[in-house]
Design a protein around this motif. Sequence first.
Motif, PDB file in Angstrom:
ATOM      1  N   LEU A  15       0.486  -1.258   0.098  1.00 17.00           N
ATOM      2  CA  LEU A  15       0.136   0.522  -0.340  1.00 17.00           C
ATOM      3  C   LEU A  15       0.733   1.355  -0.014  1.00 17.00           C
ATOM      4  CD1 LEU A  15      -2.867  -1.070   2.627  1.00 17.00           C
ATOM      5  CD2 LEU A  15      -3.257  -0.581   0.216  1.00 17.00           C
ATOM      6  N   GLY A  16       0.115   2.040  -0.463  1.00 18.01           N
ATOM      7  CA  GLY A  16       1.435   4.053  -0.839  1.00 18.01           C
ATOM      8  C   GLY A  16       0.520   4.222   0.729  1.00 18.01           C
ATOM      9  N   CYS A  17       1.414   5.045   2.012  1.00 16.52           N
ATOM     10  CA  CYS A  17       1.410   5.696   3.169  1.00 16.52           C
ATOM     11  C   CYS A  17       0.383   6.771   2.696  1.00 16.52           C
ATOM     12  CB  CYS A  17       2.519   6.115   3.508  1.00 16.52           C
ATOM     13  SG  CYS A  17       1.926   7.490   5.390  1.00 16.52           S
ATOM     14  N   PRO A  18      -1.069   6.880   3.225  1.00 18.43           N
ATOM     15  CA  PRO A  18      -1.356   7.523   3.056  1.00 18.43           C
ATOM     16  C   PRO A  18      -1.246   9.446   2.977  1.00 18.43           C
ATOM     17  CG  PRO A  18      -2.837   6.288   4.371  1.00 18.43           C
ATOM     18  CD  PRO A  18      -1.119   6.033   4.347  1.00 18.43           C
ATOM     19  N   GLU A  19       0.249   9.183   4.037  1.00 21.30           N
ATOM     20  CA  GLU A  19       0.190  10.620   3.745  1.00 21.30           C
ATOM     21  C   GLU A  19       1.534  11.434   3.158  1.00 21.30           C
ATOM     22  OE1 GLU A  19       2.093  13.098   8.082  1.00 21.30           O
ATOM     23  OE2 GLU A  19       0.659  11.249   8.300  1.00 21.30           O
ATOM     24  N   CYS A  20       2.665  10.222   3.447  1.00 23.48           N
ATOM     25  CA  CYS A  20       3.488  10.513   1.743  1.00 23.48           C
ATOM     26  C   CYS A  20       4.168   9.618   0.981  1.00 23.48           C
ATOM     27  CB  CYS A  20       4.909  10.329   2.891  1.00 23.48           C
ATOM     28  SG  CYS A  20       5.071   8.936   3.224  1.00 23.48           S
ATOM     29  N   SER A  21       3.064   8.438   0.516  1.00 17.35           N
ATOM     30  CA  SER A  21       2.713   8.000  -0.690  1.00 17.35           C
ATOM     31  C   SER A  21       3.998   7.043  -0.624  1.00 17.35           C
ATOM     32  CB  SER A  21       2.655   9.048  -1.548  1.00 17.35           C
ATOM     33  OG  SER A  21       1.678   9.629  -1.698  1.00 17.35           O
ATOM     34  N   ARG A  22       5.079   6.808   0.738  1.00 17.15           N
ATOM     35  CA  ARG A  22       5.556   6.070   0.559  1.00 17.15           C
ATOM     36  C   ARG A  22       5.034   3.783   0.608  1.00 17.15           C
ATOM     37  NH1 ARG A  22      11.451   5.896   3.987  1.00 17.15           N
ATOM     38  NH2 ARG A  22      12.435   3.717   3.437  1.00 17.15           N
ATOM     39  N   LYS A  23       5.702   3.981  -0.841  1.00 18.87           N
ATOM     40  CA  LYS A  23       5.407   1.892  -0.149  1.00 18.87           C
ATOM     41  C   LYS A  23       5.572   1.192   0.893  1.00 18.87           C
ATOM     42  CE  LYS A  23       5.527  -0.166  -4.416  1.00 18.87           C
ATOM     43  NZ  LYS A  23       5.952  -1.039  -5.272  1.00 18.87           N
ATOM     44  N   VAL A  24       4.646   0.268   1.453  1.00 20.01           N
ATOM     45  CA  VAL A  24       4.170  -0.061   2.646  1.00 20.01           C
ATOM     46  C   VAL A  24       3.863  -1.456   2.267  1.00 20.01           C
ATOM     47  CG1 VAL A  24       4.066  -0.745   4.814  1.00 20.01           C
ATOM     48  CG2 VAL A  24       3.629   1.989   3.842  1.00 20.01           C
ATOM     49  N   HIS A  25       5.035  -2.233   2.381  1.00 23.53           N
ATOM     50  CA  HIS A  25       4.798  -4.228   2.451  1.00 23.53           C
ATOM     51  C   HIS A  25       4.073  -4.361   3.523  1.00 23.53           C
ATOM     52  CE1 HIS A  25       8.048  -3.195  -1.189  1.00 23.53           C
ATOM     53  NE2 HIS A  25       7.393  -4.062  -1.764  1.00 23.53           N
ATOM     54  N   LEU A  26       3.510  -4.765   3.745  1.00 25.87           N
ATOM     55  CA  LEU A  26       2.527  -5.499   4.539  1.00 25.87           C
ATOM     56  C   LEU A  26       2.782  -6.869   5.725  1.00 25.87           C
ATOM     57  CD1 LEU A  26      -0.795  -4.447   3.465  1.00 25.87           C
ATOM     58  CD2 LEU A  26       0.619  -2.734   5.047  1.00 25.87           C
ATOM     59  N   PHE A  27       4.266  -7.117   5.466  1.00 28.08           N
ATOM     60  CA  PHE A  27       4.959  -8.030   6.431  1.00 28.08           C
ATOM     61  C   PHE A  27       4.722  -7.261   8.500  1.00 28.08           C
ATOM     62  CE2 PHE A  27       7.298  -8.370   2.204  1.00 28.08           C
ATOM     63  CZ  PHE A  27       7.634  -9.469   2.422  1.00 28.08           C
ATOM     64  N   ASP A  28       4.086  -8.585   8.643  1.00 23.77           N
ATOM     65  CA  ASP A  28       4.493  -8.440  10.513  1.00 23.77           C
ATOM     66  C   ASP A  28       5.713  -8.742  10.745  1.00 23.77           C
ATOM     67  OD1 ASP A  28       4.166 -11.003  10.434  1.00 23.77           O
ATOM     68  OD2 ASP A  28       2.234 -11.515  10.665  1.00 23.77           O
ATOM     69  N   SER A  29       6.032  -8.967  10.437  1.00 19.31           N
ATOM     70  CA  SER A  29       7.152  -9.796  10.628  1.00 19.31           C
ATOM     71  C   SER A  29       8.110 -10.131   9.087  1.00 19.31           C
ATOM     72  CB  SER A  29       7.357 -11.351  11.136  1.00 19.31           C
ATOM     73  OG  SER A  29       9.102 -12.007  11.248  1.00 19.31           O
ATOM     74  N   PRO A  30       9.630  -9.725   8.882  1.00 20.50           N
ATOM     75  CA  PRO A  30      10.553  -9.818   7.782  1.00 20.50           C
ATOM     76  C   PRO A  30      10.341 -11.329   7.557  1.00 20.50           C
ATOM     77  CG  PRO A  30      11.902  -9.573  10.078  1.00 20.50           C
ATOM     78  CD  PRO A  30      10.568  -9.574   9.676  1.00 20.50           C
ATOM     79  N   VAL A  31      10.455 -12.737   8.000  1.00 17.49           N
ATOM     80  CA  VAL A  31      11.112 -14.274   8.772  1.00 17.49           C
ATOM     81  C   VAL A  31       9.508 -14.563   7.755  1.00 17.49           C
ATOM     82  CG1 VAL A  31      11.028 -16.156   9.971  1.00 17.49           C
ATOM     83  CG2 VAL A  31      11.784 -14.212  10.778  1.00 17.49           C
ATOM     84  N   PHE A  32      10.139 -15.239   6.434  1.00 22.01           N
ATOM     85  CA  PHE A  32       8.639 -15.944   5.777  1.00 22.01           C
ATOM     86  C   PHE A  32       8.811 -17.057   5.723  1.00 22.01           C
ATOM     87  CE2 PHE A  32      11.664 -15.289   2.265  1.00 22.01           C
ATOM     88  CZ  PHE A  32      11.954 -16.233   1.565  1.00 22.01           C
ATOM     89  N   SER A  33       9.599 -17.917   6.152  1.00 19.22           N
ATOM     90  CA  SER A  33       9.566 -19.871   6.141  1.00 19.22           C
ATOM     91  C   SER A  33      11.104 -19.879   7.493  1.00 19.22           C
ATOM     92  CB  SER A  33      10.492 -19.691   4.987  1.00 19.22           C
ATOM     93  OG  SER A  33      10.537 -21.378   4.922  1.00 19.22           O
TER      94      SER A  33
END
Length: 682
Positions: free
Chosen positions: A146-164
């Motif tokens: 998603l793009g941040c509503p305030e600054c438009s910076r892209k945000v990847h919606l991870f709650d943790s970087p550990v994916f496996s």
Amino acid sequence: MLSGVGTKESWRKEVHRPATSTHKWWAKRLGTVFRGIITSAATPAGADAAGAYGSSLDLEGAVVLDPFSGSGVTGVEALKAGAKAVCFDINPVATLVQRQAIQPWDLGSLEAAYKEVESACRSEVDRLHCAEDGRTVLYYFWVAALGCPECSRKVHLFDSPVFSKNAYPKRVPKAQIVCPECLSVKESRYDFVAETCSNGHTISQRGAVRGQSATCGNGHSFKVLGALNGSPPVYEMYAKLVANSDGSKSYEAITDWDRALYDECVAMLAELSQSAVLPSSRLAPGNNTDQALKWNFREWRDFFNARQLISLSLIATAIRDLTGSAPEREALCALFSGTLEFNNLFTSFKGEGTGAVRHMFSHHVLKPERTPLEAHPWGTSQSSGAFSTLFKSRLRRAHEYKRKPVDLVDRGAGIERISGVSKPVGTSIADSWEAFVSSEGQAAYVATRNSAHMDIPDGSVDLIITDPPYMDNVHYAELADFFHAWLQHMQPYVGYSDATTTRRVGEVQHADPVEFRKAIEAVWTESARVLKPGGLLAFTFHQARISGWVQVVESLRCSGWVVMAVQPVKGEMTTSVVKAGSREPSNLDSVVVCRRAVDGATNPHSSAEEALAAVIRELTDLRDAQVDIGAGDIRSVVRGALLAYLASTGVDLDDSATAQVDFLATESIQKLLGSDSGSGGR
């Protein structure tokens, strides 16, 4: 005895009762429990019902009805006992599941049909799931952005970087992590403190998401749902798990080749023939669909990405176009539908050391995933939840079980799997009462219909065994529409519904207690009409809210039934994901045994104290037999037993009566568990 056997079955239903496990259905009951109910009902008073359970039964000529048939557990157990089975359910997806549980398949024809489908589509599905060097990609990893509503910076919606990571990370600490900024991947540990990615970004243990909120790299926090801007999330691939020629697997970053291959799928989807099978219907508001609608999933096809839609359409179209071998084609339709559960945007990765795909209904809700897993839908021997692997684990296993049923029996020294005490399951399915009664030997009448309006003559059924829907919580039709959106275009059997939804007027399940009671009372009234004099109704039930018990008990009284017993028995697996998130997870069901007032039945207890003492003895016996019992179980069973007694005396089940019942239920919790679990659900 029965709860001990049921506990073992609950851990692996698909192994111990595979005939009813060919496709997802919700709140599926234990076959051992229903075999026990049928056995007890058929055992003369004073005889050894426990001994009869582990022996051959012969109920030839008896008709067993299930008006809420679900996955077909009652029907299978009735047929195994030699009886004739009538299985009704208002939902056509449930009917499809029941038909697979009951009707026989010719294994040669089934294998031939499978090979025909494979020949028609597998090479193309494989091509769409390969790395640049031709190796098969087992899984693609995606993340919502998603793009941040305030600054438009892209945000990847991870709650943790550990994916496996491994299912037992302390034993095997190796893990795969992703940079939330640039999506580069690397190997690390599940408990790493800080890492640096190949592009120089610092990776910490914390992702951007906490609960319903996210924080961008500039420190702005926002609600995820509020930033969707009216569209479903946009997903980006960031990793893949590839099968190597030596049998090993490799986690690798996504390349331009992978992106180009996916873009080809997008183009193919736009050009797909109008005759191809694809879901076309829209989601309607509802208790279980509202969550997906809030994330702007409007159509059932939104639940899949482009490659999933192309691949699944290839398989579904090949199955739809099969000619001949009607039961075998139908079985493959059901198998494909079951494969959908593991191949959509609502699945996730379970990790190493276990089945890789966490299916979309692990929580019994339509819960959008921020980090979905895309699996190879045809699959390989290294895959999880794929069409080819489920063919072996579901259809072949079910075929063998129906041909030679195996039962769990407690012989005193332990629980054994034995054969020879049940009759094989396999009968053609009648499409009317007339065809059913004219059948000789084993017979089944399976139909999609509202059981408040049956075509069965008065006094024609010997026994009614069922598991009615909950008053609230899981709304089956809303969830079943996910499968039906594809099945309606495949027409698995003649007469399968071509409506755009499986929701029907007359569904018993309803969040409004008044509507719930009205619908279930109509079914109980019709059930009383079709039952033979002296016959019996038994059903399993568990309800967290006391209002659900009140409505069930009142509906029974008003439709001419008298509750003779409320007996606790093992329910679902104790450690299920659904239960893990519950404040008072259930481990027990109540078997509610009823007879008709017109036959002279009366409640066996002379006082509320006597009714309470009886159910406490039952619960104590289970506790002493090492069956897990929680506060919610005690509360539900005691409520049922006391409300049933009060209803038999004509007492109005008003707030005063229910408050007294709850007081006694809480006292029972303290007596059995030694603690107060609170007031519980109302």
